[in-house]
Design an enzyme around this catalytic site. Sequence first.
Site, PDB file in Angstrom:
ATOM      1  N   GLU A   9       7.250 -12.667  41.970  1.00 58.38           N
ATOM      2  CA  GLU A   9       6.661 -11.879  40.888  1.00 58.38           C
ATOM      3  C   GLU A   9       5.451 -12.573  40.251  1.00 58.38           C
ATOM      4  OE1 GLU A   9       9.898 -11.261  38.153  1.00 58.38           O
ATOM      5  OE2 GLU A   9      11.345 -11.101  39.784  1.00 58.38           O
ATOM      6  N   HIS A  57       6.672  -7.083  39.531  1.00 59.35           N
ATOM      7  CA  HIS A  57       8.060  -7.485  39.799  1.00 59.35           C
ATOM      8  C   HIS A  57       8.468  -7.101  41.237  1.00 59.35           C
ATOM      9  CE1 HIS A  57      12.337  -8.061  39.059  1.00 59.35           C
ATOM     10  NE2 HIS A  57      12.091  -8.474  37.855  1.00 59.35           N
TER      11      HIS A  57
HETATM   12  O1  TA6 Z   1      12.288 -11.217  36.940  1.00 60.75           O
HETATM   13  C1  TA6 Z   1      13.574 -11.754  36.859  1.00 60.75           C
HETATM   14  C2  TA6 Z   1      14.365 -10.994  35.800  1.00 60.75           C
HETATM   15  O2  TA6 Z   1      13.827 -11.187  34.522  1.00 60.75           O
HETATM   16  C3  TA6 Z   1      15.824 -11.436  35.889  1.00 60.75           C
HETATM   17  O3  TA6 Z   1      16.181 -12.258  34.790  1.00 60.75           O
HETATM   18  C4  TA6 Z   1      16.589 -10.114  35.923  1.00 60.75           C
HETATM   19  O4  TA6 Z   1      16.854  -9.668  34.590  1.00 60.75           O
HETATM   20  C5  TA6 Z   1      15.574  -9.216  36.642  1.00 60.75           C
HETATM   21  O5  TA6 Z   1      14.329  -9.578  36.059  1.00 60.75           O
HETATM   22  C6  TA6 Z   1      15.888  -7.750  36.570  1.00 60.75           C
HETATM   23  O6  TA6 Z   1      15.629  -7.251  35.292  1.00 60.75           O
HETATM   24  P1  TA6 Z   1      15.858  -5.671  35.044  1.00 60.75           P
HETATM   25  O7  TA6 Z   1      15.465  -5.422  33.618  1.00 60.75           O
HETATM   26  O8  TA6 Z   1      14.978  -4.949  36.034  1.00 60.75           O
HETATM   27  O9  TA6 Z   1      17.319  -5.419  35.346  1.00 60.75           O
END
Ligand code: TA6
Length: 303
Positions: free
Chosen positions: A277, A167
Amino acid sequence: AQPVVDLSDNVLTARLPSGDAVTVYLYGATVTSWKTANGEEQLFVSQAAALDGSKPIRGGIPLVFPVFGPPPKSHATGQLAQHGFARNSYWEFLGKSSSESQGRKADNSVKLDFGLSSSMLDEAVRRKWPYEFGLVYSVTLEKNSLECQLHVQNKGDQPFDFQALFHTYLAVKDISKTAVKGLQSSPYVDKVRSAQTFTESSPSLTFSSETDRVYTPPSLKDNTLVPLVVTEDGAERFVVTRDGLPDVTVWNGWVDKIKAMGDFEPKDGWKRYLCIEPGTVSSWTRLEAGDAWEGTCAFESKL
Ligand code: TA6
């Protein structure tokens, strides 16, 4: 000269003779800093990121395993937190090695290995996903590049299905001048449009509102995956390559989502990050008892 590696207070730092450097928190095996030789920070980390293990670190490269996003209630991962437990578990440092390249010891390269196994998980987490596994996460720092590789081993006698993703919060100067090339004709699931599937028509994806898409770019004839290029003001900023990771989530929360995130500071920080990601998240990967899986991505800074 050799790479210098130090581990103290659950934080690992490594620095190459060239000056390139990386910092990894054993909490989540989260890369929180990647600097090129000129000292330029390549990753975005929120100024309000929790660094005390109280919650996943907001920024850098959180690891997502065994589920991406909110887990499906009816799935074996259904009891886990969003994005799984890898990013909020303490990993162990397994050691460093300088990768051989062309048979000579590359002194401007260092590979850092981290491990997480089911026996290391909190009992409460193990109960929610009772499979025996071993993860080895390798972070390789070289001049202007950072490679992330996840190796998943099923150490139990039952198969399990998983998803995995890196991520990565890339630092950009201005999201409104940032674009991503290499996604043209790729199908994508658009989380901002009720998870409907579309096909990318533009050779260069730009950003003017909340963007949250899972792309699955078609592989080339030789089964390799197309590199993605992040540009700023039209100039190449990052090249992102993948091996064994068919999907790429592209995310920028924009004004409102970031305003609502307690651990995201400063509030105008949405302008200075882009999550690219790489992962395997658009379906489940089944790992039979005893089998292993590996996925690798690399980020090259062109600054
Ligand atoms: O990777 C994108 C995502 O799934 C978004 O939908 C947003 O939720 C982001 O990840 C952040 O997620 P988190 O659980 O780290 O707040």
